[in-house]
Design an enzyme around this catalytic site. Structure first.
Site, short mmCIF file in Angstrom:
data_model
loop_
_atom_site.label_atom_id
_atom_site.label_comp_id
_atom_site.label_asym_id
_atom_site.label_seq_id
_atom_site.Cartn_x
_atom_site.Cartn_y
_atom_site.Cartn_z
N HIS A 116 -50.46 -17.40 -71.86
CA HIS A 116 -51.03 -16.24 -71.16
C HIS A 116 -52.54 -16.46 -70.98
O HIS A 116 -53.17 -17.11 -71.80
CB HIS A 116 -50.77 -14.98 -72.01
CG HIS A 116 -51.18 -13.71 -71.35
ND1 HIS A 116 -52.47 -13.23 -71.38
CD2 HIS A 116 -50.46 -12.83 -70.61
CE1 HIS A 116 -52.51 -12.09 -70.70
NE2 HIS A 116 -51.31 -11.84 -70.23
N ASP A 174 -46.51 -7.19 -65.99
CA ASP A 174 -47.81 -7.21 -66.66
C ASP A 174 -48.25 -5.78 -67.00
O ASP A 174 -49.42 -5.45 -66.96
CB ASP A 174 -48.90 -7.91 -65.82
CG ASP A 174 -50.00 -8.53 -66.68
OD1 ASP A 174 -49.97 -8.35 -67.92
OD2 ASP A 174 -50.88 -9.19 -66.11
N GLU A 193 -43.50 -10.08 -69.28
CA GLU A 193 -44.91 -10.19 -69.65
C GLU A 193 -45.47 -8.78 -69.76
O GLU A 193 -46.30 -8.34 -68.97
CB GLU A 193 -45.72 -11.01 -68.64
CG GLU A 193 -47.08 -11.41 -69.23
CD GLU A 193 -48.11 -11.87 -68.22
OE1 GLU A 193 -47.82 -12.82 -67.48
OE2 GLU A 193 -49.20 -11.26 -68.19
N HIS A 199 -47.08 -5.80 -72.18
CA HIS A 199 -47.96 -5.86 -73.35
C HIS A 199 -48.08 -4.55 -74.10
O HIS A 199 -47.88 -3.48 -73.56
CB HIS A 199 -49.37 -6.28 -72.91
CG HIS A 199 -49.40 -7.59 -72.20
ND1 HIS A 199 -48.99 -8.77 -72.78
CD2 HIS A 199 -49.78 -7.91 -70.94
CE1 HIS A 199 -49.14 -9.76 -71.91
NE2 HIS A 199 -49.60 -9.27 -70.78
#
Ligand code: MN
Length: 320
Positions: free
Chosen positions: A160, A283, A13, A15
């Site tokens: 998400h 994250d 996850e 980004h």
């Protein structure tokens, strides 16, 4: 790359921001220049910070709200271009990067086609969807062509968080947002919104219709592993037969550790779902990498279970 005397590490996850997609977000997002610099980077800065923390591969996805708040005419060509550009970044570093597609969910048929193109032509590992599409949750039947295609391609869909819809913001959070703006996002609002999304997916019957459909939730399952027993019990009350909620959740969902490095919470997830359902994630760049890998190294788990979480389960789910 870091020394190899440790398990292989995949984080999924993680980004970035595509410049053209980010232009549609408005000026309020990512005001912190150091954060924005990391969101914009798909090269040396990102790889250097992966090396520093001992992360071998990032499965990269767009940040929220990605393409979920765009109309179909805007989203369809934009998602394609963004996926093509992410594909170029993955091709430049194939040992370090993989991708989850952005989908133009405002046009579900086009989104299903884009998922297929991204997986079959670009080698993406699945797709990520950020909250409701212009206020409509993903369980709505209009989106089921996307589920059908994901099942046929055997790739997962990652739900998400994004900010709650305005009516929820007004009713639940607005009194505290001046002093605690994070209440709307990672502190609580994201969790409620995304857990609701997961619950609605199960109640919709989508997993009866698509028994091969696989979903991923971040943040240790957005509290659902903790709540699954009680949800199941309450849904069974007064019904003809016991609810299948808990079984469906444990059969169709995988969860990641993104932004939730709590040992007691992880132990709850392992007890509820089994260690094979837990996937390491950070994250990044909203959360820095080193606390994630440090937490994993110190966990009271066997090397076998730690290796499953750090990459083994992900290799199997994403066929990496
Ligand atoms: Mn995230």
């Amino acid at each position: 790359m870091a020394a190899k005397n440790r398990p292989f590490v995949i984080a999924l996850e993680e980004h970035y921001w595509d410049a053209d997609v980010a232009k549609t977000f408005g000026s309020g997002e990512a005001r912190d220049p150091a954060l924005r610099q990391r969101l914009d980077d798909l090269g040396a800065l990102r790889i250097g910070e992966m090396d520093e923390a001992g992360i071998d591969v990032q499965v990269i996805s767009h940040g929220a709200p990605s393409t979920q708040r765009l109309d179909a005419a805007t989203a369809v060509p934009l998602a394609k271009r963004a996926n093509d550009r992410l594909h170029e970044a993955v091709r430049a570093h194939p040992e370090r990067f993989a991708g989850f597609a952005a989908l133009p969910t405002a046009d579900p048929k086009a989104a299903a086609d884009e998922l297929e193109r991204a997986v079959a032509k670009l080698g993406f590992k699945g797709a990520m969807v950020h909250g409701p599409t212009n206020g409509v949750f993903f369980d709505d039947k209009r989106f089921w062509p996307i589920f059908e295609r994901a099942q046929a391609l055997d790739v997962p869909l990652y739900i998400h968080p994004s900010s709650p819809v305005q009516a929820v913001t007004d009713a639940y959070y607005k009194d505290y947002l001046k002093d605690f703006p994070q209440l709307l996002t990672a502190a609580w609002g994201y969790t409620v919104e995304t857990a609701t999304h997961g619950i609605r997916m199960i109640l919709s019957g989508a997993f009866d219709r698509y028994p091969g459909l696989k979903m991923i939730l971040g943040h240790l399952g957005e509290s659902l592993p903790f709540s699954a027993w009680r949800i199941n019990m309450a849904l069974s009350r007064g019904a003809d037969k016991p609810s299948a909620f808990r079984d469906t959740f444990c059969e169709h969902f995988w969860i990641t550790t993104s932004g939730n490095f709590s040992t007691p919470a992880l132990m709850c997830c392992i007890m509820e779902m089994g260690v094979d359902r837990i996937l390491f994630s950070v994250d990044y760049p909203f959360v820095p990498n080193p606390p994630g890998t440090k937490w994993m190294a110190d966990l009271p788990l066997s090397l076998e279970d730690r290796t499953k979480i750090l990459s083994g389960n992900t290799k199997r789910l994403l066929r990496m």
